[in-house]
Scaffold this motif. Structure first.
Motif, mmCIF file in Angstrom:
data_model
loop_
_atom_site.group_PDB
_atom_site.id
_atom_site.type_symbol
_atom_site.label_atom_id
_atom_site.label_comp_id
_atom_site.label_asym_id
_atom_site.label_seq_id
_atom_site.Cartn_x
_atom_site.Cartn_y
_atom_site.Cartn_z
ATOM 1 N N VAL A 28 0.839 -1.208 0.000
ATOM 2 C CA VAL A 28 0.000 0.000 0.000
ATOM 3 C C VAL A 28 0.873 1.257 0.000
ATOM 4 N N LEU A 29 1.928 1.249 0.807
ATOM 5 C CA LEU A 29 2.857 2.383 0.821
ATOM 6 C C LEU A 29 3.549 2.549 -0.525
ATOM 7 N N ALA A 30 3.893 1.429 -1.164
ATOM 8 C CA ALA A 30 4.510 1.496 -2.496
ATOM 9 C C ALA A 30 3.558 2.149 -3.493
ATOM 10 N N PHE A 31 2.281 1.804 -3.430
ATOM 11 C CA PHE A 31 1.272 2.402 -4.318
ATOM 12 C C PHE A 31 1.253 3.917 -4.156
ATOM 13 N N ILE A 32 1.242 4.394 -2.908
ATOM 14 C CA ILE A 32 1.185 5.833 -2.645
ATOM 15 C C ILE A 32 2.423 6.535 -3.203
ATOM 16 N N HIS A 33 3.595 5.946 -2.971
ATOM 17 C CA HIS A 33 4.831 6.574 -3.443
ATOM 18 C C HIS A 33 4.887 6.629 -4.971
ATOM 19 N N ILE A 34 4.522 5.538 -5.624
ATOM 20 C CA ILE A 34 4.554 5.510 -7.098
ATOM 21 C C ILE A 34 3.565 6.518 -7.665
ATOM 22 N N TRP A 35 2.389 6.630 -7.066
ATOM 23 C CA TRP A 35 1.380 7.581 -7.558
ATOM 24 C C TRP A 35 1.906 9.013 -7.532
ATOM 25 N N VAL A 36 2.636 9.349 -6.484
ATOM 26 C CA VAL A 36 3.102 10.724 -6.308
ATOM 27 C C VAL A 36 4.378 11.013 -7.097
ATOM 28 N N ALA A 37 5.301 10.046 -7.170
ATOM 29 C CA ALA A 37 6.669 10.354 -7.591
ATOM 30 C C ALA A 37 7.118 9.735 -8.907
ATOM 31 N N ALA A 38 6.362 8.795 -9.492
ATOM 32 C CA ALA A 38 6.866 8.066 -10.664
ATOM 33 C C ALA A 38 6.158 8.495 -11.943
ATOM 34 N N PRO A 39 6.873 9.159 -12.865
ATOM 35 C CA PRO A 39 6.268 9.542 -14.147
ATOM 36 C C PRO A 39 6.262 8.387 -15.140
#
Length: 505
Positions: free
Chosen positions: A443-454
């Motif tokens: 779940v934390l990985a999902f949040i980080h990818i949503w915010v930071a990964a183009p």
């Protein structure tokens, strides 16, 4: 006419280096449930088994950190050949080991190879591939890894019926065969054009680009000349500014890009996938599955089959959706596994077992856990498995690419080491709670990818610089449409005579 030696076949062959990672994973997971291994090494449990398993990752950290400097000096190709030699040495030491210390030493040596292969194989593939199929080409290494896992597991499974030490010695020795094939075959493959450019071997750059991009080796093809000019301009820029690689890695401009590549690799470990790979035997024993070796073999087949869609569709659907959907899906399956073990499990009445919590006489719960473990593996194979290796090489420019990929890969192996070392005692101490931890990490990985990964699909490696430098939120690049490629526009300008290319650097 389709030439036999092309970007696809070259990339597929080089992927043998990543297949060795799969061989190593199965070389351990395939013997954990055999009495021959347990008897010879005196039934290693908890931290002792963790040390054996994690020894490979410890060597991989060193290999990954050294791969950047070696790859820049000796070339990606030659360094990969050196890694294959280390693999043969490690396999020999493991297959002749007389106890746990020697086995650990052999796995550390093999790990040096794994760190080199995991760093330089996707780097080499991304540097020879055209932008439109780069994701597909680099995904070959993911397929190779899953094939390595499956092939070695079935070799281990077949040898498990041998009643002597050969049950584990023969499979460990066989691991050297693909490394020998890789070492020999690389003599016929080209160097990376971007590495050649960094060494001012400009005639070879043009020759290799023409070989990789055209059927008839046409050095005057506009797209070949356009890519040649892009590489030339970038090399000239780097030399004019006299950049310092270490300072560049840590600069404010590059820091978030380097960290993003590292973070994706770290999250790929924290999804819990390698726990399912290394210790699936322990997990299925906890679930009350009786034929654990046979049940485990099915997940390795699923792992291979589900990698194929990723190769076919990665350049169409992109990197970002795969990471997001993969993280959420794996979180669901892991929450289910943990919940079922909590609800239907009980303390293991048999002492000195890898799992202290076990399901007894609840076949429906056992089968559901087995299905969820298969779903975790299948989800990872079609999402995070290929993307994590593609992404780390895409998000940084040429001038720091190998060093950045080295850091990303080393980050992967640091967490691989910690998990391989820590999971056996965790299974014995917190049992089902461990699955809730990994589910929450997804779940934390999902949040980080949503915010930071183009999104980086179908961009040249040079054009990706623009994605990170445009100043807006990175996640907005996911919704934007790609315009005309800069490379295609440059090719048109060359074809019409607007831009002249001076060959020879």
């Amino acid at each position: 006419m389709v030439r036999f030696l092309n970007v696809y076949t070259i990339s597929a062959f080089v992927s043998i280096g990543v297949a060795l990672i799969g061989f190593d994973i199965s070389s351990m997971s395939g013997v954990l449930g055999t009495h021959q291994y347990q008897d010879f090494y005196r039934n290693p449990l908890g931290i002792r088994q963790g040390l054996i398993t994690s020894a490979m990752a410890a060597g991989s950290i060193v290999g990954a950190l050294s791969a950047g400097a070696l790859g820049n000096k000796f070339s990606r190709k030659v360094t990969i050949q050196g890694g294959s030699v280390l693999w043969c040495i490690g396999s020999t030491v493991q297959s002749t080991s007389n106890g746990v210390p020697m086995l650990i030493s052999g796995r550390v040596i093999s790990g040096l190879c794994i760190g080199i292969m995991a760093t330089l194989t996707p780097t080499y593939q991304s540097e020879i591939a055209p932008r439109k199929i780069r994701g597909r080409v680099v995904s070959f290494q993911s397929l190779a890894g899953t094939l390595g896992i499956m092939i070695q597991y079935f070799i281990q499974y077949g040898c498990s019926f041998i009643g002597s030490e050969a049950a584990f010695r023969v499979p460990w020795a066989i691991q050297a065969v693909p490394a020998i094939v890789l070492f020999v075959g690389l003599f016929w493959l080209p160097y990376s054009p971007r590495w050649l450019a960094s060494k001012d071997r400009w005639d070879e750059v043009l020759t290799v680009l023409a070989f990789l991009r055209t059927v008839n080796n046409n050095v005057n093809d506009p797209l070949v000349l356009a890519e040649y000019k892009e590489i030339e301009d970038q090399i000239r820029f780097e030399r004019e500014v006299r950049f310092q690689p270490i300072r560049e890695l840590l600069s404010r401009k590059m820091r978030k890009r380097v960290f993003l590549g590292m973070a994706v690799q770290i999250w790929s470990q924290l999804t819990g996938m390698n726990v399912m790979m290394y210790y699936i035997v322990y997990i299925l024993q906890s679930a009350g599955i009786t034929s654990v070796l046979l049940a485990s073999s099915i997940q390795y087949v699923i792992n291979v089959v589900m990698t194929i869609p990723a190769i076919l569709w990665m350049d169409r659907y992109g990197r970002r959706p795969a990471l997001l959907l993969g993280a959420l899906s794996m979180a669901l399956w892991l929450y289910l596994i943990g919940g079922l073990l909590m609800a239907f499990g009980e303390p293991n009445p048999v002492p000195n077992q890898p799992s202290t919590w076990i399901i007894i006489d609840h076949p429906n719960a056992s089968r559901t856990i087995l299905a969820c473990s298969y779903l975790v593996v299948g989800t990872f194979a079609v999402t995070w498995a290929p993307v994590s290796w593609i992404y780390q090489a895409e998000v940084v420019p040429l001038r720091i690419r190998v060093r950045s990929v080295s850091l990303s890969t080393a980050s992967n192996w640091v967490f691989n080491f910690m998990l391989a070392l820590g999971v056996p005692p965790l299974l014995r101490s917190i049992s089902w709670r461990m699955f809730f931890i990994f589910a929450s990490l997804n779940v934390l990985a999902f949040i980080h990818i949503w915010v930071a990964a183009p999104e980086t699909k179908q961009r040249t490696l040079e054009e990706i610089d623009e994605i990170f430098e445009h100043g807006g939120p990175l996640w907005k690049s996911f919704t934007g449409k790609l315009g005309t490629s800069r490379l295609e526009q440059l090719a048109k300008d060359i074809e019409t005579g607007k831009v002249k290319v001076r060959q020879g650097g």
